[in-house]
Design an enzyme around this catalytic site. Structure first.
Site, PDB file in Angstrom:
ATOM      1  N   GLY A  35       0.818  -1.218   0.000  1.00 52.08           N
ATOM      2  CA  GLY A  35       0.000   0.000   0.000  1.00 52.08           C
ATOM      3  C   GLY A  35       0.848   1.263   0.000  1.00 52.08           C
TER       4      GLY A  35
ATOM      5  N   HIS B 289       9.390  38.816   3.934  1.00 48.39           N
ATOM      6  CA  HIS B 289      10.536  38.371   3.156  1.00 48.39           C
ATOM      7  C   HIS B 289      11.734  38.210   4.081  1.00 48.39           C
ATOM      8  CE1 HIS B 289      13.394  37.980  -0.105  1.00 48.39           C
ATOM      9  NE2 HIS B 289      14.152  38.869   0.492  1.00 48.39           N
TER      10      HIS B 289
ATOM     11  N   ALA C 161      -7.445  13.356  12.041  1.00 47.34           N
ATOM     12  CA  ALA C 161      -7.701  13.809  13.404  1.00 47.34           C
ATOM     13  C   ALA C 161      -8.470  15.130  13.411  1.00 47.34           C
ATOM     14  CB  ALA C 161      -6.370  13.973  14.134  1.00 47.34           C
TER      15      ALA C 161
ATOM     16  N   GLY D  62      -5.275   0.727   4.281  1.00 46.45           N
ATOM     17  CA  GLY D  62      -6.492   1.429   4.679  1.00 46.45           C
ATOM     18  C   GLY D  62      -6.955   1.002   6.059  1.00 46.45           C
TER      19      GLY D  62
ATOM     20  N   ILE E 215       0.067   6.021   5.221  1.00 47.87           N
ATOM     21  CA  ILE E 215       0.878   5.298   6.214  1.00 47.87           C
ATOM     22  C   ILE E 215       2.080   4.649   5.546  1.00 47.87           C
ATOM     23  CG2 ILE E 215       0.894   3.294   7.774  1.00 47.87           C
ATOM     24  CD1 ILE E 215      -1.971   3.998   8.542  1.00 47.87           C
TER      25      ILE E 215
ATOM     26  N   GLU F 297       1.937  -1.358  -4.647  1.00 45.86           N
ATOM     27  CA  GLU F 297       0.647  -0.656  -4.681  1.00 45.86           C
ATOM     28  C   GLU F 297      -0.256  -1.321  -5.716  1.00 45.86           C
ATOM     29  OE1 GLU F 297      -1.129   1.960  -3.175  1.00 45.86           O
ATOM     30  OE2 GLU F 297      -2.595   1.352  -4.687  1.00 45.86           O
TER      31      GLU F 297
HETATM   32  P1  FAD Z   1      -9.439   7.258  17.451  1.00 45.94           P
HETATM   33  O1  FAD Z   1      -8.310   8.212  17.532  1.00 45.94           O
HETATM   34  O2  FAD Z   1      -9.211   5.945  16.839  1.00 45.94           O
HETATM   35  O3  FAD Z   1     -10.014   7.110  18.920  1.00 45.94           O
HETATM   36  C1  FAD Z   1     -11.021   6.212  19.232  1.00 45.94           C
HETATM   37  C2  FAD Z   1     -10.930   5.878  20.695  1.00 45.94           C
HETATM   38  O4  FAD Z   1     -12.062   5.099  21.048  1.00 45.94           O
HETATM   39  C3  FAD Z   1      -9.715   5.053  21.077  1.00 45.94           C
HETATM   40  O5  FAD Z   1      -9.010   5.688  22.110  1.00 45.94           O
HETATM   41  C4  FAD Z   1     -10.292   3.725  21.574  1.00 45.94           C
HETATM   42  O6  FAD Z   1      -9.588   3.216  22.700  1.00 45.94           O
HETATM   43  C5  FAD Z   1     -11.684   4.133  21.989  1.00 45.94           C
HETATM   44  N1  FAD Z   1     -12.661   3.043  21.928  1.00 45.94           N
HETATM   45  C6  FAD Z   1     -12.979   2.258  20.876  1.00 45.94           C
HETATM   46  N2  FAD Z   1     -13.971   1.400  21.205  1.00 45.94           N
HETATM   47  C7  FAD Z   1     -14.276   1.655  22.495  1.00 45.94           C
HETATM   48  C8  FAD Z   1     -15.206   1.104  23.408  1.00 45.94           C
HETATM   49  N3  FAD Z   1     -16.051   0.135  23.068  1.00 45.94           N
HETATM   50  N4  FAD Z   1     -15.217   1.586  24.680  1.00 45.94           N
HETATM   51  C9  FAD Z   1     -14.363   2.585  25.064  1.00 45.94           C
HETATM   52  N5  FAD Z   1     -13.480   3.135  24.237  1.00 45.94           N
HETATM   53  C10 FAD Z   1     -13.435   2.693  22.969  1.00 45.94           C
HETATM   54  N6  FAD Z   1      -4.431  11.913  11.091  1.00 45.94           N
HETATM   55  C11 FAD Z   1      -4.040  13.192  10.936  1.00 45.94           C
HETATM   56  O7  FAD Z   1      -4.892  14.085  10.860  1.00 45.94           O
HETATM   57  N7  FAD Z   1      -2.719  13.539  10.856  1.00 45.94           N
HETATM   58  C12 FAD Z   1      -1.738  12.607  10.937  1.00 45.94           C
HETATM   59  O8  FAD Z   1      -0.561  12.947  10.859  1.00 45.94           O
HETATM   60  C13 FAD Z   1      -2.113  11.257  11.111  1.00 45.94           C
HETATM   61  N8  FAD Z   1      -1.181  10.292  11.206  1.00 45.94           N
HETATM   62  C14 FAD Z   1      -1.568   8.999  11.421  1.00 45.94           C
HETATM   63  C15 FAD Z   1      -0.586   8.025  11.503  1.00 45.94           C
HETATM   64  C16 FAD Z   1      -0.936   6.700  11.706  1.00 45.94           C
HETATM   65  C17 FAD Z   1       0.133   5.651  11.807  1.00 45.94           C
HETATM   66  C18 FAD Z   1      -2.311   6.349  11.845  1.00 45.94           C
HETATM   67  C19 FAD Z   1      -2.710   4.923  12.097  1.00 45.94           C
HETATM   68  C20 FAD Z   1      -3.293   7.310  11.740  1.00 45.94           C
HETATM   69  C21 FAD Z   1      -2.927   8.643  11.525  1.00 45.94           C
HETATM   70  N9  FAD Z   1      -3.880   9.651  11.395  1.00 45.94           N
HETATM   71  C22 FAD Z   1      -3.496  10.938  11.194  1.00 45.94           C
HETATM   72  C23 FAD Z   1      -5.320   9.358  11.493  1.00 45.94           C
HETATM   73  C24 FAD Z   1      -5.834   9.715  12.898  1.00 45.94           C
HETATM   74  O9  FAD Z   1      -5.105   9.001  13.853  1.00 45.94           O
HETATM   75  C25 FAD Z   1      -7.304   9.395  12.991  1.00 45.94           C
HETATM   76  O10 FAD Z   1      -8.008  10.024  11.941  1.00 45.94           O
HETATM   77  C26 FAD Z   1      -7.873   9.866  14.315  1.00 45.94           C
HETATM   78  O11 FAD Z   1      -7.197   9.291  15.398  1.00 45.94           O
HETATM   79  C27 FAD Z   1      -9.355   9.532  14.403  1.00 45.94           C
HETATM   80  O12 FAD Z   1      -9.857  10.036  15.599  1.00 45.94           O
HETATM   81  P2  FAD Z   1     -11.127   9.376  16.311  1.00 45.94           P
HETATM   82  O13 FAD Z   1     -11.295  10.130  17.582  1.00 45.94           O
HETATM   83  O14 FAD Z   1     -12.230   9.272  15.362  1.00 45.94           O
HETATM   84  O15 FAD Z   1     -10.699   7.892  16.635  1.00 45.94           O
HETATM   85  P1  NAI Z   2      -4.649   4.823   2.432  1.00 45.21           P
HETATM   86  O1  NAI Z   2      -6.057   4.714   2.026  1.00 45.21           O
HETATM   87  O2  NAI Z   2      -4.012   6.143   2.544  1.00 45.21           O
HETATM   88  O3  NAI Z   2      -3.733   3.982   1.439  1.00 45.21           O
HETATM   89  C1  NAI Z   2      -3.904   2.612   1.235  1.00 45.21           C
HETATM   90  C2  NAI Z   2      -3.244   2.256  -0.079  1.00 45.21           C
HETATM   91  O4  NAI Z   2      -3.199   0.849  -0.172  1.00 45.21           O
HETATM   92  C3  NAI Z   2      -4.013   2.774  -1.296  1.00 45.21           C
HETATM   93  O5  NAI Z   2      -3.120   3.408  -2.173  1.00 45.21           O
HETATM   94  C4  NAI Z   2      -4.617   1.501  -1.891  1.00 45.21           C
HETATM   95  O6  NAI Z   2      -4.755   1.569  -3.296  1.00 45.21           O
HETATM   96  C5  NAI Z   2      -3.574   0.479  -1.493  1.00 45.21           C
HETATM   97  N1  NAI Z   2      -4.066  -0.906  -1.418  1.00 45.21           N
HETATM   98  C6  NAI Z   2      -5.269  -1.342  -0.965  1.00 45.21           C
HETATM   99  N2  NAI Z   2      -5.322  -2.695  -1.022  1.00 45.21           N
HETATM  100  C7  NAI Z   2      -4.115  -3.106  -1.498  1.00 45.21           C
HETATM  101  C8  NAI Z   2      -3.545  -4.369  -1.754  1.00 45.21           C
HETATM  102  N3  NAI Z   2      -4.217  -5.506  -1.505  1.00 45.21           N
HETATM  103  N4  NAI Z   2      -2.286  -4.431  -2.259  1.00 45.21           N
HETATM  104  C9  NAI Z   2      -1.588  -3.284  -2.500  1.00 45.21           C
HETATM  105  N5  NAI Z   2      -2.087  -2.050  -2.272  1.00 45.21           N
HETATM  106  C10 NAI Z   2      -3.322  -1.963  -1.761  1.00 45.21           C
HETATM  107  O7  NAI Z   2      -4.563   4.000   3.820  1.00 45.21           O
HETATM  108  P2  NAI Z   2      -3.425   3.936   4.913  1.00 45.21           P
HETATM  109  O8  NAI Z   2      -2.120   4.354   4.384  1.00 45.21           O
HETATM  110  O9  NAI Z   2      -3.579   2.590   5.519  1.00 45.21           O
HETATM  111  O10 NAI Z   2      -3.900   5.028   5.952  1.00 45.21           O
HETATM  112  C11 NAI Z   2      -5.207   4.971   6.492  1.00 45.21           C
HETATM  113  C12 NAI Z   2      -5.692   6.335   6.802  1.00 45.21           C
HETATM  114  O11 NAI Z   2      -5.040   6.850   7.951  1.00 45.21           O
HETATM  115  C13 NAI Z   2      -5.406   7.384   5.725  1.00 45.21           C
HETATM  116  O12 NAI Z   2      -6.352   7.340   4.695  1.00 45.21           O
HETATM  117  C14 NAI Z   2      -5.496   8.639   6.487  1.00 45.21           C
HETATM  118  O13 NAI Z   2      -6.848   9.020   6.565  1.00 45.21           O
HETATM  119  C15 NAI Z   2      -4.979   8.257   7.859  1.00 45.21           C
HETATM  120  N6  NAI Z   2      -3.600   8.714   7.998  1.00 45.21           N
HETATM  121  C16 NAI Z   2      -3.339  10.046   7.862  1.00 45.21           C
HETATM  122  C17 NAI Z   2      -2.060  10.528   7.947  1.00 45.21           C
HETATM  123  C18 NAI Z   2      -1.810  11.963   7.737  1.00 45.21           C
HETATM  124  O14 NAI Z   2      -2.754  12.745   7.799  1.00 45.21           O
HETATM  125  N7  NAI Z   2      -0.570  12.379   7.502  1.00 45.21           N
HETATM  126  C19 NAI Z   2      -0.922   9.628   8.215  1.00 45.21           C
HETATM  127  C20 NAI Z   2      -1.311   8.245   8.291  1.00 45.21           C
HETATM  128  C21 NAI Z   2      -2.604   7.832   8.208  1.00 45.21           C
END
Ligand code: FAD
Ligand code: NAI
Length: 471
Positions: free
Chosen positions: A187, A450, A326, A277, A191, A210
């Site tokens: 992918g 600037h 987020a 994803g 991420i 990809e």
């Molecule tokens: P979450 O942050 O997933 O929070 C959900 C919470 O609900 C968790 O704490 C969980 O413990 C709790 N929960 C779930 N089920 C229950 C239950 N039954 N009872 C009690 N608690 C429960 N987004 C950005 O905007 N910028 C970034 O740079 C970015 N980087 C990322 C990097 C990675 C590696 C990943 C995986 C994601 C990244 N994201 C980024 C995406 C971002 O983390 C999410 O979009 C965001 O955290 C979503 O917020 P949320 O509050 O909807 O859910």
């Molecule tokens: P993504 O949706 O960004 O990318 C997944 C990629 O995997 C796509 O390009 C898709 O075509 C590919 N893919 C799907 N199935 C596949 C397969 N079987 N083999 C090969 N490729 C395949 O999802 P990702 O990277 O997992 O991140 C999830 C979400 O987390 C993002 O969409 C984003 O919303 C959030 N996130 C945001 C960040 C930020 O804001 N900087 C950083 C990291 C995550």
């Protein structure tokens, strides 16, 4: 069994949930917020995916690895001679953990300061007003309004169970204790590219597979093409139209079977990251008990004021899909809280910034050229390269471009697209312009300091009417 009653219960303390809880409390509601996340000492760790295993730890590692690559690849251009540098992954991870701990402790403090009652445990529905919390003890609480903000979790491939040793998801990729020899990534999404950047900067060989035939299809094509070239120069090879069919885990490596237009081939990697994803996290909520409807992909369906099909039950953040970011979840949290207090909370989904924290960074908001063409909207384009900016030259970071798209008839800005240093910060001006429905002329008339990188935004706005000065 306690049975306290609140105006609002928020399930989940990620950026959607804890922000909603705080805003509800600010607006005078009594609020309970429940989260199940624990740190390694089994203590509550609110902040959700974002703080614990997402935005924050990934940016901590991206920053550390960026410093390392600056020292190795660019410090000498500045006259700084460092004869030997070595990465201490343990220390880097300890620093990351400390950053996370500081911020999750901060969220606990914010909830307390705003008089939100926090419960550590797993929540499930009893009925449409009552939630059971299972933690160290079991109790039920009730409210008029219940907000589901339980986030998302990684999508998994059936044939590739995550063991967090050789086959890892983003959480495993953030926790590696040494630099992998060869990281395979499934992918080329957000991420995949961010984790590929971290570990390749630190010395890992990285191969990304990809499935689709385009690199970053949602990104403006010009920007995506530049990104592909720049990342490939850094050693991140992305193979498009590629499918991973199987993976055999051995003691020291993983044998991956890949299929592309040339047929099937096998390649050995030390670790395999699955980053294809994320899916809604509704496990354990007992949604059936209240008949809350999810769509075919598992996301909770809501109306435009975040109410599910059940009156009084709402959902926000990743669990409802859309942009899984987020800041999108937090804005929904604020808007919903305002709506619950009788105000008119609103989220402008057309002005959400996206950032991919590679280097250079990629950031955008609004429509891409390809979308404007699909919508049949006539537009003018203004572009400015970082290499023509004094500040970028002084920094030694002059790769990339800033691009504005403006309506050909009204000059209103429709999209801003950046690849370049600090694009994550520069995009804020573009988002403000979209939110305030500014024209390119408005930005062209705005004085920018600037020498700064933001002058690139000024020049790109000038270029919409072919009057950039410095290029
Ligand atoms: P979450 O942050 O997933 O929070 C959900 C919470 O609900 C968790 O704490 C969980 O413990 C709790 N929960 C779930 N089920 C229950 C239950 N039954 N009872 C009690 N608690 C429960 N987004 C950005 O905007 N910028 C970034 O740079 C970015 N980087 C990322 C990097 C990675 C590696 C990943 C995986 C994601 C990244 N994201 C980024 C995406 C971002 O983390 C999410 O979009 C965001 O955290 C979503 O917020 P949320 O509050 O909807 O859910
Ligand atoms: P993504 O949706 O960004 O990318 C997944 C990629 O995997 C796509 O390009 C898709 O075509 C590919 N893919 C799907 N199935 C596949 C397969 N079987 N083999 C090969 N490729 C395949 O999802 P990702 O990277 O997992 O991140 C999830 C979400 O987390 C993002 O969409 C984003 O919303 C959030 N996130 C945001 C960040 C930020 O804001 N900087 C950083 C990291 C995550």
């Amino acid at each position: 069994m306690d049975n306290s009653s609140y105006d609002v219960i928020v399930i989940g303390a990620g950026p959607a949930g804890y922000v909603c809880a705080i805003r509800c409390a600010q607006l005078g509601m009594s609020v309970a917020c429940i989260d199940q996340w624990s740190d390694k000492n089994n203590k509550p760790s609110p902040g959700g995916t974002c703080l614990n295993v997402g935005c924050i730890p990934s940016k901590a590692l991206l920053d550390s690895s960026h410093h390392y690559s600056f020292i190795n690849d660019h410090a000498s251009e500045h006259g700084i001679d460092i004869s030997e540098s070595e990465i201490n992954v343990t220390k880097m991870q300890q620093r990351k953990n400390k950053v996370v701990k500081t911020l999750t402790t901060g969220v606990k403090g914010l909830l307390k300061k705003n008089k939100v009652e926090f419960f550590h445990g797993s929540a499930s529905f009893v009925d449409s007003n009552t939630v059971k919390i299972s933690g160290d003890t079991e109790q039920s609480i009730s409210a008029n309004s219940i907000v589901i903000a339980t986030g998302s979790k990684p999508f998994e491939l059936d044939f590739l169970p995550i063991d967090q040793k050789r086959i890892i998801d983003s959480t495993g990729a953030l926790a590696l204790t040494s630099v992998p020899k060869h990281l395979g990534v499934i992918g080329a999404g957000v991420i995949g590219l961010e984790m590929a950047s971290v570990w390749s900067r630190l010395g890992a060989k990285v191969t990304v597979w990809e499935a689709v035939d385009q690199f970053l299809p949602l990104v403006d094509k010009d920007i995506a093409n530049q990104a592909n070239k720049m990342l490939s120069k850094q050693g991140i090879q992305v193979q498009l139209s590629c499918k991973v069919l199987a993976a055999e885990v051995n003691k020291n490596d993983v044998k991956v079977t890949v299929s592309d237009s040339d047929g099937e081939s096998q390649i050995d990697v030390s670790h395999l990251l699955v980053a294809i994803g994320r899916v809604a996290n509704t496990q354990g909520l007992a949604l059936d008990a209240v008949n809350v409807v999810t769509n075919e992909k598992g996301f909770i369906e809501t109306d435009d004021q975040w109410q599910t099909n059940i009156k009084g039950i709402y959902a926000i953040g990743d669990v409802i899909g859309g942009a899984m970011l987020a800041h999108k979840g937090s804005e929904e949290g604020v808007a919903l809280a305002e709506h619950l207090s009788g105000q008119h909370g609103h989220v402008n989904y057309a002005a959400i910034p996206w950032v991919i924290y590679t280097w250079p960074e990629i950031a955008w908001a609004g429509d891409t050229e390809q979308v404007l063409k699909e919508k049949n909207i006539q537009y003018n384009k203004g572009q400015f390269p970082f290499m023509a900016l004094g500040r970028a030259r002084a920094m030694g970071d002059s790769e990339g471009v800033i691009k504005f798209l403006a309506d050909a008839n009204t000059d209103q800005l429709l999209g801003v697209h950046i690849i370049g240093p600090n694009a994550s910060e520069l995009i804020a001006e573009g988002v403000l312009a979209l939110e305030a429905e500014l024209t390119a002329e408005d930005l062209a008339r705005t004085i920018h300091a600037h020498p700064t990188l933001s002058e690139g935004l000024h020049e790109a706005a000038l270029d919409v009417a072919d009057r950039a000065i410095h290029f």
